[in-house]
Design an enzyme around this catalytic site. Structure first.
Site, PDB file in Angstrom:
ATOM      1  N   ARG A 198      17.666 147.079  17.817  1.00  0.00           N
ATOM      2  CA  ARG A 198      18.504 148.269  18.012  1.00  0.00           C
ATOM      3  C   ARG A 198      17.654 149.489  18.385  1.00  0.00           C
ATOM      4  NH1 ARG A 198      23.674 150.014  16.306  1.00  0.00           N
ATOM      5  NH2 ARG A 198      24.042 147.938  15.470  1.00  0.00           N
ATOM      6  N   TYR A 233      18.841 135.114  15.471  1.00  0.00           N
ATOM      7  CA  TYR A 233      18.496 135.107  16.894  1.00  0.00           C
ATOM      8  C   TYR A 233      17.218 135.909  17.089  1.00  0.00           C
ATOM      9  CZ  TYR A 233      21.003 139.619  16.708  1.00  0.00           C
ATOM     10  OH  TYR A 233      21.433 140.883  16.366  1.00  0.00           O
TER      11      TYR A 233
END
Length: 392
Positions: free
Chosen positions: A104, A209
């Site tokens: 992010r 992931y």
């Protein structure tokens, strides 16, 4: 035209860039004193990445991203594969943009770097928004009144602007929380893990992931609970995550055990609204439609909001702002609300108890995968409401 964007998260930054691209003067106000590396992984589907390409940011984001080849759904207890869907080149060829998995902070940094520093006011806490027929005003904690033709409130799931516009309305606890952690690739190199894994179990699921070009493995372990703090920085007690996921497949428990610093956050949402705008002020992103993250579309929907907002305001004069905001909401509200609802349903489906319902879900998922290359939410990836007449 002059615009003020309140909140410098992913939605607010993208809105500022989209409005500048539409030819307008933008001031971005943010209550924190600096941008910090908060959060962990985030998945960006093609609908978001088409917008990043339009803003000339896709290459910068992709350079720090992972490009997964597939996603594997598995059962919680023994890791048996329920079904598998393609990602990678197949997604890019079909939907016109890649599927990316990023940190992010890397996405946030790329967006923030594209906003001229002179248009950003950090350490500016907004305590009120008001308007009349001629302008909208933002009042700061320091007593300033900032005037503009348009105010965009991208102030997140705990949006104060939403209450100022539409009355008392609190964030809703989803009765789920999540542990999150990042593991360096070297620390999991010996493990037999699917490229992207989603493990489904009673009242819980686990997603993992790669991020940062494969340097980090992002782990999110979701569980039902009666209460949890909504915080990106609250740390879990040592071993807490192992107690919550006792009896799970050894690979999942191994991942959770290897995780060093584990954070715990409560997942909150906002109830759907019949409208997001009034006069010269509108909501955007989580302030309008915060959703559970079970279809990996929260950030993508905020990015889509920002793109459409820019489109409807291309060439707009101050007098045209209220009508333009009506068009923005007409083009985005139904799609965002549909995604909100689909994400909530996905959570219910992921968390079914062992027994006939879970077996039926697994059979349904396997049958869908047998006839479809892509996940059901790929309909959202295909949605392209961008205006072809907007500046390239």
């Amino acid at each position: 035209m002059r615009a003020i964007v309140v909140g410098a998260g992913i939605g607010g930054l993208t809105a500022a860039l989209s409005l500048r691209r539409a030819g307008h003067e933008v001031t971005l106000v943010e209550r924190t004193s600096r941008f910090a590396e908060v959060g962990a992984g985030i998945q960006l589907a093609p609908n978001a990445n088409r917008v990043l390409r339009r803003l000339d940011l896709l290459d910068a984001v992709a350079a720090r991203a992972a490009r997964p080849n597939h996603v594997s759904f598995r059962t919680w207890s023994d890791g048996a594969e329920i079904c598998r869907y393609l990602l990678g080149r197949a997604v890019e060829d079909t939907f016109g943009a890649p599927y990316l998995q990023v940190h992010r902070a890397d996405l946030h940094t790329a967006l923030a770097a594209a906003v001229p520093p002179g248009s950003v006011r950090m350490n500016t806490d907004v305590v009120g928004i008001d308007q009349d027929d001629e302008c909208a005003c933002v009042t700061t904690a320091g007593g300033e009144r900032l005037r503009a033709d348009l105010v965009v409130a991208a102030d997140g799931v705990r949006s104060a602007a939403r209450q100022w516009l539409f009355g008392a309305d609190e964030a809703v606890f989803s009765r789920t929380a999540a542990y999150r952690a990042l593991l360096p690739a070297a620390e999991v190199a010996d493990m037999d893990l699917p490229d992207t894994g989603i493990w489904l179990g009673p009242d819980r699921h686990v997603v993992h992931y790669w991020a940062r070009g494969g340097e980090l493995l992002n782990i999110v372990a979701v569980f039902k609970t009666r209460a949890a703090e909504e915080s990106w920085t609250a740390q879990a007690e040592p071993g807490e995550q192992l107690r919550e996921f006792g009896g799970w497949d050894p690979r999942v428990r191994d991942l959770l055990e290897r995780a060093g610093q584990v954070f715990r956050y409560g997942i909150h949402t906002r109830s759907p609204l019949p409208r997001w705008n009034t006069g010269r002020v509108t909501l955007l992103g989580d302030s309008a439609h915060a959703m559970v993250p079970f279809q990996a579309q929260g950030a993508a929907q905020a990015i889509m909001d920002a793109a459409v907002l820019g489109d409807v305001l291309v060439g707009a004069t101050p007098a045209e702002v209220p009508d333009a905001l009506d068009r923005y909401v007409r083009r985005r509200l139904a799609a965002a609300t549909s995604t909100q609802n689909a994400s909530a349903r996905a959570g219910e489906d992921f968390h079914l108890p062992d027994g006939p319902e879970a077996l039926a879900r697994n059979a349904r998922m396997a049958a869908h995968a047998a006839g479809n290359v892509f996940m059901p939410q790929a309909t959202a990836w295909a949605a392209d409401v961008l205006d072809d007449q907007a500046p390239s």
